[in-house]
Scaffold this active site. Structure first.
Site, mmCIF file in Angstrom:
data_model
loop_
_atom_site.group_PDB
_atom_site.id
_atom_site.type_symbol
_atom_site.label_atom_id
_atom_site.label_comp_id
_atom_site.label_asym_id
_atom_site.label_seq_id
_atom_site.Cartn_x
_atom_site.Cartn_y
_atom_site.Cartn_z
ATOM 1 N N GLY A 250 -69.834 -0.262 -2.107
ATOM 2 C CA GLY A 250 -68.576 -0.338 -1.579
ATOM 3 C C GLY A 250 -68.009 -1.720 -1.629
ATOM 4 O O GLY A 250 -66.694 -2.199 -2.197
ATOM 5 N N ASP A 251 -68.649 -2.798 -1.371
ATOM 6 C CA ASP A 251 -68.164 -4.212 -1.531
ATOM 7 C C ASP A 251 -68.290 -4.517 -2.982
ATOM 8 O O ASP A 251 -67.285 -5.219 -3.409
ATOM 9 C CB ASP A 251 -69.439 -5.191 -0.831
ATOM 10 C CG ASP A 251 -69.917 -4.744 0.474
ATOM 11 O OD1 ASP A 251 -69.163 -4.263 1.300
ATOM 12 O OD2 ASP A 251 -70.991 -4.808 0.806
#
Length: 308
Positions: A250-251
């Site tokens: 997600g990052d």
């Protein structure tokens, strides 16, 4: 300049084992040390795509020094505040029959150390972008996200928020440029289903109604959806590959999106790069490198489409 904030960075000990049994002695098959934390991960991904950033946050003890040295060795500029009490956390990521995580709690941050942090933020200008992501240590105020979002709005700083629940919701009145919940977080925030594209779009629209300018929703194997400030909705299919480690995916989506949007200002291209970066990291140990990201990007970009 792009600045990333990691309140609670970590040294991740990533191991694989053929089997794992509680209460027994288990043997690892592979072992890796990965320096991370959500904002640090974004900086690492930005660096992989030749985009400069400065990593902010707090470190402590011998693990903090190791993290700073490791991140700087990767080419990231850091401006961490060194905390006196405690040590930077160690997280165990175990991959056997299932993924299991055991995450540390991190150091205690004092009022003076927090004051020093806000002094750094006070130097930001409207030409800067700030990425606010991850959990908040117990020693910090519960409204720390809202405080930073208010400061960013006052200074005209472009703010990106990747968080869950009240942390994200508390920033909306300050109109962040982009928020990135995943589908499960989106559903939990509004206590409503987010199983279909229509349901996700409706909940993303609610985030926009409350103040977010753009909403990026990651949906794991179902791809990603972007609802823009001009009312367009784009969909990107999931990247195809073998899952190795979902930590940091997600990052990486945030980093990929931001790297491309900084270059082109094009939402569709940014969604494609973000989806590719997230997938590439999921198929890697640690944050993906340039070649893997671009290889995945080739398979993703043609599938991105405007759906509204």
């Amino acid at each position: 300049m792009i600045y990333t904030i990691t309140f609670n960075p970590a040294v991740d000990y990533v191991v694989t084992a053929d089997t794992f049994r509680t209460g027994k002695t288990n043997r690892t098959k592979t072992e890796n040390i990965v320096f991370g934390g959500k904002g640090v991960n974004v900086s690492l991904l930005l660096h992989a795509l030749n985009t400069k950033s400065i990593a902010l946050g707090f470190i402590a003890g011998f693990t903090g020094k190791a993290l700073r040295e490791g991140v700087e060795k990767e080419g990231i500029t850091t401006d961490f505040i060194e905390v006196e009490n405690g040590f930077t956390r160690i997280n165990l990521k175990l991959h056997a029959e299932e993924e299991t995580e055991l995450n540390g709690s991190g150091p205690e941050i004092s009022e003076n150390e927090l004051k020093s942090f806000f002094e750094k933020l006070g130097a930001l200008t409207p030409q800067d972008t700030l990425v606010l992501s991850g959990s908040v240590p117990k020693s910090l105020p519960k409204d720390i996200y809202a405080q930073i979002a208010k400061l960013a709005q006052t200074k005209g700083v472009r703010l990106i928020v990747d968080a869950a629940g009240d942390l994200l919701l508390s920033t909306l009145e300050f109109q962040p440029f982009l928020v990135k919940p995943n589908r499960e977080e989106l559903s939990e925030m509004f206590r409503a289903p987010a199983d279909t594209e229509e349901q996700v779009t409706a909940l993303a629209e609610e985030l926009k109604r409350r103040g977010a300018k753009n909403v990026l929703v990651s949906m794991a194997g179902d791809g990603a959806l972007l609802y823009t400030e001009t009312g367009e909705v784009y969909f990107a299919p999931a990247a195809k590959g073998t899952l190795i480690n979902s930590t940091g995916a997600g990052d990486s989506m945030v980093g990929g999106f931001l790297a491309e949007f900084t270059r082109s200002g094009d939402f569709e291209k940014a969604l494609a790069m973000g989806t590719a970066a997230g997938g590439a990291t999921a198929f890697s140990v640690g944050i993906a490198g340039f070649q893997k990201i671009m290889a995945v990007h080739e398979s993703v970009k043609a599938g991105v489409q405007r759906v509204r």
